[in-house]
Enzyme design. Structure first.
Site, mmCIF file in Angstrom:
data_model
loop_
_atom_site.group_PDB
_atom_site.id
_atom_site.type_symbol
_atom_site.label_atom_id
_atom_site.label_comp_id
_atom_site.label_asym_id
_atom_site.label_seq_id
_atom_site.Cartn_x
_atom_site.Cartn_y
_atom_site.Cartn_z
ATOM 1 N N ASN A 153 4.972 1.538 -4.174
ATOM 2 C CA ASN A 153 6.010 0.690 -3.585
ATOM 3 C C ASN A 153 7.390 1.238 -3.921
ATOM 4 O O ASN A 153 7.510 2.169 -4.728
ATOM 5 C CB ASN A 153 5.904 -0.736 -4.145
ATOM 6 N N HIS A 206 -6.110 4.475 -0.182
ATOM 7 C CA HIS A 206 -6.968 3.828 -1.183
ATOM 8 C C HIS A 206 -6.622 4.408 -2.569
ATOM 9 O O HIS A 206 -6.727 5.619 -2.760
ATOM 10 C CB HIS A 206 -8.431 4.110 -0.831
ATOM 11 N N HIS A 212 1.470 -5.298 4.497
ATOM 12 C CA HIS A 212 1.987 -3.973 4.889
ATOM 13 C C HIS A 212 1.663 -3.647 6.352
ATOM 14 O O HIS A 212 1.408 -2.492 6.695
ATOM 15 C CB HIS A 212 1.435 -2.866 3.983
ATOM 16 N N TYR A 267 -9.214 -1.882 -1.029
ATOM 17 C CA TYR A 267 -8.747 -1.002 0.056
ATOM 18 C C TYR A 267 -9.882 -0.538 0.960
ATOM 19 O O TYR A 267 -9.736 -0.529 2.181
ATOM 20 C CB TYR A 267 -7.929 0.169 -0.515
HETATM 21 FE FE1 HDE Z 1 -1.832 -3.176 -1.721
HETATM 22 N N1 HDE Z 1 -3.054 -3.567 -0.163
HETATM 23 N N2 HDE Z 1 -2.776 -4.553 -2.833
HETATM 24 N N3 HDE Z 1 -0.483 -2.935 -3.250
HETATM 25 N N4 HDE Z 1 -0.795 -1.874 -0.648
HETATM 26 C C1 HDE Z 1 -2.977 -3.015 1.052
HETATM 27 O O1 HDE Z 1 -4.816 -2.141 2.208
HETATM 28 C C2 HDE Z 1 -3.991 -5.064 -2.546
HETATM 29 C C3 HDE Z 1 -0.512 -3.565 -4.455
HETATM 30 C C4 HDE Z 1 0.218 -1.074 -1.064
HETATM 31 O O2 HDE Z 1 0.551 2.029 4.451
HETATM 32 C C5 HDE Z 1 -4.166 -3.343 1.919
HETATM 33 O O3 HDE Z 1 -5.159 -0.736 3.937
HETATM 34 C C6 HDE Z 1 -4.469 -5.884 -3.636
HETATM 35 C C7 HDE Z 1 0.362 -2.911 -5.390
HETATM 36 C C8 HDE Z 1 0.711 -0.299 0.028
HETATM 37 O O4 HDE Z 1 -1.568 1.659 4.841
HETATM 38 C C9 HDE Z 1 -5.030 -4.218 1.017
HETATM 39 C C10 HDE Z 1 -3.482 -5.829 -4.578
HETATM 40 C C11 HDE Z 1 0.916 -1.879 -4.710
HETATM 41 C C12 HDE Z 1 -0.085 -0.644 1.120
HETATM 42 C C13 HDE Z 1 -4.212 -4.253 -0.260
HETATM 43 C C14 HDE Z 1 -2.432 -4.994 -4.073
HETATM 44 C C15 HDE Z 1 0.378 -1.907 -3.369
HETATM 45 C C16 HDE Z 1 -1.013 -1.626 0.672
HETATM 46 C C17 HDE Z 1 -3.820 -3.917 3.258
HETATM 47 C C18 HDE Z 1 -3.443 -6.534 -5.922
HETATM 48 C C19 HDE Z 1 1.954 -0.868 -5.197
HETATM 49 C C20 HDE Z 1 0.040 -0.130 2.538
HETATM 50 C C21 HDE Z 1 -4.200 -2.861 4.268
HETATM 51 C C22 HDE Z 1 -4.530 -6.230 -6.733
HETATM 52 C C23 HDE Z 1 1.479 -0.061 -6.283
HETATM 53 C C24 HDE Z 1 -0.749 1.132 2.721
HETATM 54 C C25 HDE Z 1 -4.762 -1.788 3.508
HETATM 55 C C26 HDE Z 1 -0.565 1.655 4.123
HETATM 56 C C27 HDE Z 1 -2.011 -2.198 1.469
HETATM 57 C C28 HDE Z 1 -4.662 -4.882 -1.353
HETATM 58 C C29 HDE Z 1 -1.241 -4.772 -4.786
HETATM 59 C C30 HDE Z 1 0.784 -0.967 -2.375
HETATM 60 C C31 HDE Z 1 -5.371 -5.593 1.550
HETATM 61 C C32 HDE Z 1 -5.781 -6.631 -3.675
HETATM 62 C C33 HDE Z 1 0.589 -3.290 -6.861
HETATM 63 C C34 HDE Z 1 1.852 0.702 0.003
HETATM 64 O O5 HDE Z 1 -6.265 -3.619 0.782
#
Ligand code: HDE
Length: 703
Positions: A151, A342, A78, A365
């Site tokens: 999402n 988060h 992202h 997060y």
């Molecule tokens: Fe994320 N995801 N994600 N994700 N995600 C990040 O956090 C993660 C997942 C989502 O505009 C990171 O600050 C894991 C689902 C959005 O700043 C990180 C898993 C959904 C955004 C991270 C998921 C999301 C992130 C990268 C599986 C939809 C952007 C930078 C367990 C429900 C937020 C950050 C923004 C961002 C981890 C799966 C949505 C790496 C480990 C499912 C919208 O922490």
């Protein structure tokens, strides 16, 4: 040199000024980071006019050192995003389900900051790859920050957080050559996916038009996981969150997306920015699907499985409030880049479920912010600061902003009058839902998680004919970018578990029959299963088709904020003006494009392709067919199935190109700017796209 009048920087006398965090740079003289006024910002300090620069130049070093550290690590996923401020208001109190304050007071406007993003691309990548879009909302509630980090697709690729690094490694540019940028169309991704049957439902979404939205303002949003609501009585129900855009859900064509990526990679960011600047504030309704505690196990799928949605036919989406985005960020870095979401930022009344993907996210997060924002004080940055007061004993750390005035930094204490003291539940203290829990420690999933195909089928069966064609062609495109035949074949074989015709249509593009593949023995299938017994486990779906999964019947009754281009030379200017005024009255954003700039033109043809518009009109006597840019302009609009109005002889275009049939195609209008044409044109634009014009790229057959 003439002396300039200098406004002196005000002396920083007051303690609270030390906490200032904004600078508008107006009427202020230039200083170093320490506040020292600078009298020469053009020359470094040298030993003579032709001599070497001196190490002593603290002003040069102050400036360059800061510059050297201007970048922070981009988000691992992202990274590419665009943000906006706004507010949320609930329609009616939701007290029967939740005690969350912002969901109970219709008069309250809760400020929000939203960040939309793509997933795979780097920070500077295009807005239009085929990808999932992030839809993260930060609510600054009176009870603290609540983050709904969702999402634009309601399901996810994997069922357990432990697979996330594998998924992301596979889709990111390949490790040896860092290619391709912002694209799933490469073989490490499809190698992984073809071995992960649980990803098949999300793959249907990713290959559908949902993955190439027309605008961030025209996307749905989903919380994905099942969450819990808790009311004042301590009763809990399950909830799925939805965002429903009031402009409807719309997408672009794939060929168009690839062209936009070249012509205007900031297309979505610009669209959001301009709409807000123009006062066309994007709006979404918040929807909830509520499942009572007693119904937790009544579905053929597990509510904790993030690869499943609850069909709206089974549990309707109730629209409970509205979010309006009405303010652009003032500074991209300070707000959109530094915002830290988060899923564990919760308020009383909203709680988590045991979805194993969500549980893993709860760790990720904060952990990622420590690297990205440099330490544990990221919550003190203006964009992350809650509006609710913060009182605790957390102290110090990198970049601490708060100047703690008390030396009592522990609890319990008497020296500080016992403050800050623990809040009781009655005074708004957060309490987790006391879900009973007793089981053995185990690395496994519940049996219903083994159903990998029933909802992939549901999605595919719910698509309209053009949407299915797009999905098939997306798969053909993506798999054509895979060099290793065995990966491609395994993937096509996997598609056969979703739908035979789908697999066949994709195989057709590679000139092969559908390969028979055994379901891979991965961790979602018990390891001791003999290969011959590995059968897809398909739950009997309660719904065969779900209207809400298709975009065919979305809102198509207006042209509000639609971008229309009128290609007009100086001769056509009067007609262009009339048409422009009529379309603007309906809320469209209209630009006149000309081969040579004239007083009524907004842009020249050289800089402005038709792919960044929803519809085009061509006016005037110019021999358009001779101009290469005009040819692409009209041909692209035709190929991308947009409404086209040909006025004052411009219909000759298609005849000259040997495409006389195009004149009779749906959405193509010929005439003058009289009322009838304008009315029809408006209707044709509102329809969004006229997909019936499309031909199959492999067979050349219509639709
Ligand atoms: Fe994320 N995801 N994600 N994700 N995600 C990040 O956090 C993660 C997942 C989502 O505009 C990171 O600050 C894991 C689902 C959005 O700043 C990180 C898993 C959904 C955004 C991270 C998921 C999301 C992130 C990268 C599986 C939809 C952007 C930078 C367990 C429900 C937020 C950050 C923004 C961002 C981890 C799966 C949505 C790496 C480990 C499912 C919208 O922490």
């Amino acid at each position: 040199m003439a002396k300039r009048k200098i406004t002196k920087a005000a002396p920083t006398a007051k303690a609270e000024d030390l906490q200032r965090d904004t600078s508008d740079g107006m009427e202020q003289q230039l200083t170093t980071a320490q506040g020292l006024p600078i009298d020469d910002n053009q020359n470094s300090l040298k030993a003579g006019v032709r001599g070497p620069s001196l190490l002593e130049d603290h002003i040069l070093r102050d400036k360059i050192t800061h510059f050297d550290h201007e970048r922070i690590p981009e988000r691992v996923v992202h990274a590419r995003g665009s943000g906006a401020h706004g507010y949320f208001q609930v329609y009616e109190p939701l007290a029967k389900w939740t005690k969350a304050g912002f969901l109970n007071e219709p008069a309250r406007r809760t400020p929000v900051f939203v960040r939309f993003s793509t997933v795979a691309g780097f920070r500077g990548s295009t807005d239009l790859p085929r990808d999932v879009r992030g839809f993260a909302v930060k609510f600054y509630t009176e009870e603290g920050i609540y983050d709904l980090v969702g999402n634009n697709m309601p399901v996810f690729f994997i069922q357990d957080a432990i697979k996330f690094p594998d998924l992301v490694h596979s889709v990111k540019p390949e490790a040896h050559n860092e290619m391709p940028q912002a694209a799933s169309a490469h073989e490490t991704f499809w190698d992984f996916i073809s071995l992960m049957p649980e990803s098949m439902h999300t793959i249907m979404w990713l290959m559908s038009d949902r993955a190439i939205p027309r605008s961030l303002r025209m996307m749905e949003g989903f919380g994905v996981h099942t969450f819990r609501f808790i009311n004042e009585e301590g009763e809990s129900c399950f909830v799925k969150f939805h965002w429903k855009p009031l402009l409807g859900v719309h997408s672009v064509a794939w060929d168009e997306a690839t062209k936009i990526s070249g012509k205007d990679p900031d297309f979505h960011r610009r669209d959001l920015w301009e709409a807000i600047e123009n006062g066309d504030f994007p709006e979404w309704e918040l929807g909830v699907q509520i499942v009572s505690a007693k119904d937790e196990h009544k579905f053929p799928f597990d509510l904790l499985d993030p690869t499943k949605l609850i069909p709206e036919e089974l549990v309707p989406v109730q629209r409970v409030g509205k979010m309006t985005l009405n303010r652009n960020p003032v500074n991209f870095f300070a707000e959109t880049e530094q915002v830290a979401f988060h899923p564990g930022h919760l308020v009383p009344g909203i709680d988590l479920s045991n979805d194993p993907l969500l549980q893993g996210r709860l760790f990720s997060y904060i952990d990622t912010q420590l690297t990205r924002l440099g330490g544990p004080n990221f919550n003190e940055l203006p964009i992350n600061r809650p509006l609710a007061p913060v009182h605790n004993n957390q102290r110090d750390g990198h970049m601490r902003h708060t100047i703690d005035k008390r030396h009592i930094n522990y609890e319990p204490n008497t020296l500080g009058g016992g403050c800050p003291y623990q809040a009781s539940m009655a005074s708004g203290g957060f309490t987790s839902f006391p879900e009973p829990m007793e089981d053995m420690k185990i690395r496994a999933k519940s049996e219903k998680f083994m159903d990998h195909f029933s909802q992939a089928k549901l999605f595919y069966n719910s698509q309209s004919k053009p949407e299915r064609n797009h999905l098939i062609n997306a798969l053909r495109f993506e798999l054509a970018k895979v060099d290793t035949a065995s990966v491609r074949e395994r993937m096509i074989g996997m598609l056969a578990y979703v739908d035979g015709d789908l697999a066949h249509s994709v195989a057709e593009a590679f000139g092969i029959p559908v390969p028979e593949v055994k379901l891979p023995l991965n961790h979602s299938i018990p390891a001791d299963t003999p290969p011959e017994d590995v059968q897809p486990y398909d739950a009997e779906p309660l719904v065969k088709r779900s209207k809400a999964l298709s975009m065919a019947d979305t809102i198509k009754d207006n042209i509000h904020t639609r971008r229309v281009a009128i290609l007009a030379d100086a001769d056509g200017a009067p007609q262009a003006k009339t048409l422009k005024a009529a379309l603007q009255r309906e809320g469209a954003m209209v630009k006149v494009i000309a081969p040579v700039m004239h007083p009524d033109a907004d842009h020249t043809l050289m800089t402005t392709p038709s792919v960044v518009f929803d519809a085009i009109a061509v006016v005037g006597s110019q021999p358009w067919e001779d101009l290469p840019d005009a040819q692409d302009f009209v041909r692209d609009a035709f190929r991308h199935c947009k409404a086209i109005a040909l006025i004052g002889g411009a219909d000759a275009l298609f005849k000259v190109w040997g495409m006389p049939d195009a004149l009779k195609a749906p959405g193509v209008l010929i005439g003058s700017t009289d009322k009838v044409l304008v009315k029809d044109f408006i209707q044709a634009i509102a329809a969004h796209r006229h997909w019936a014009r499309e031909k199959d790229p492999v067979t050349g057959k219509k639709g």
